[in-house]
Design an enzyme around this catalytic site. Sequence first.
Site: not given
Ligand code: NMX
Ligand code: MLT
Length: 459
Positions: A339, A394, A348, A293
């Site tokens: 995301h 981010d 953003r 997050h």
């Molecule tokens: N790099 C590598 N793998 C990824 C990424 C990424 N950026 N995004 C998703 N995946 C993987 C994820 O880990 C999952 O793998 P597994 O099945 O082995 O567990 C698979 O792809 C499917 O995930 P999604 O359904 O696409 O994404 P989910 O909704 O589960 O997660 C996040 C969303 C944001 C947690 C994920 O995209 C991520 O880990 N991104 C990198 C961290 C990040 O930038 N977080 C900030 C989000 C914004 N914020 O401010 O909160």
């Molecule tokens: C947020 O601003 O809270 C992030 O993009 C994460 C989200 O919306 O799930």
Amino acid sequence: MDSGQQSSLSNSVRWLQMQSSTDLDLKSQLQELIPEQQDRLKKLKSEHGKVQLGNITVDMVIGGMRGMTGLLWETSLLDPEEGIRFRGLSIPECQKVLPAAHSGGEPLPEGLLWLLLTGKVPSKEQVEALSKDLANRAAVPDYVYNAIDALPSTAHPMTQFASGVMALQVQSEFQKAYESGIHKSKFWDPTYEDCLNLIARVPVVAAYVYQRMYKNGDSIPSDKSLDYGANFSHMLGFDDAKMKELMRLYITIHSDHEGGNVSAHTGHLVGSALSDPYLSFAAALNGLAGPLHGLANQEVLLWIKSVVEECGEDISKDQLKEYVWKTLNSGKVVPGYGHGVLRKTDPRYVCQREFALKHLPDDPLFQLVSKLYEVVPPVLTELGKVKNPWPNVDAHSGVLLNHYGLTEARYYTVLFGVSRSLGICSQLIWDRALGLALERPKSVTMDWLDAYCKKASSA
Ligand code: NMX
Ligand code: MLT
């Protein structure tokens, strides 16, 4: 009339409908709105309470409730393709209609706060009145600083910040009112006072953490003549006019992202037990501090710096691609990409990119971020499992802050936290005004799921 003219006409009609009255007092505006919205919710419940909003699947239960509609959140709504709208207004629309410090400048966060709370676009005078109100609420008692000082200065900035917010709780008006037996129809009033106090005080606490960790504890007193964003930048030690503009934009765009994200949901969940806004917001911060997050903004800059350290600033796209694969193959995520809801580039990210193109086009780290925008999405697509290969908020914020001298990446999530107080607190006020229920969803075990699914398939 062409479709462009039509859409700009409908936008201006929508904006006119959203304009506030001339009353300068935010609380009295809310007082007028609350009975109207209470009636609306009552009607919704009595007329449509049994309407189905979709089916819950086993995947949703196992997969972090993704795609499951289950929360009421008034202040903003996220569309997977288009991104966030604050009370119906997109980021470019907010940039157009919310008051700015100077003509053509970025929106003042106080204006966004007014919009989140009332659903109406404030006038410049209303924003100035709110700015003054917040400045007058910003005094932080000494025991808050002492609570932070009890931690080692090496403690993570989010730990220090959340501890400071917990210490602010001692002055909760809601807790006092609840203990003296306030009627539940009046809960929103002390919640409003706590929320405005909290929003006013978090920049002071956050700046204290920054000075303590990185500037030998030499605090910079707040300047009441400045607006909220500019004053925060000033207390951090950055008086450059462009950094102040960046801070206004930063606080505006990080404030709210509908209700299901970890921090907003946590704030709402804890608040649903009638925990006061300080307890609720401190809990939200602890969720924001996770790397999937809000901590991702720290991770992005550290990762970008590791790229530069290993390969230099002039890294080719092929080398960058290799580096991205190396990160993935070592079992890590590429921070700043992907995301839980969005399926396109985060608006953003786009507005921060526009800020960079306008103010720092030649910054080498910005150029690296631009290169990543070309390289990362195809790699994540090739990986095959990532639902959204595009950058989120981010992926961009760190290089902007770094450009103006705020280089300490571990501090970045605190900035996100200050901004998120606007959204979470606005909704907490509405939670109390609408009398929203204690949150208590049903959980099940794997045995339960097995049995249920067997029965369903044999039926
Ligand atoms: N790099 C590598 N793998 C990824 C990424 C990424 N950026 N995004 C998703 N995946 C993987 C994820 O880990 C999952 O793998 P597994 O099945 O082995 O567990 C698979 O792809 C499917 O995930 P999604 O359904 O696409 O994404 P989910 O909704 O589960 O997660 C996040 C969303 C944001 C947690 C994920 O995209 C991520 O880990 N991104 C990198 C961290 C990040 O930038 N977080 C900030 C989000 C914004 N914020 O401010 O909160
Ligand atoms: C947020 O601003 O809270 C992030 O993009 C994460 C989200 O919306 O799930």
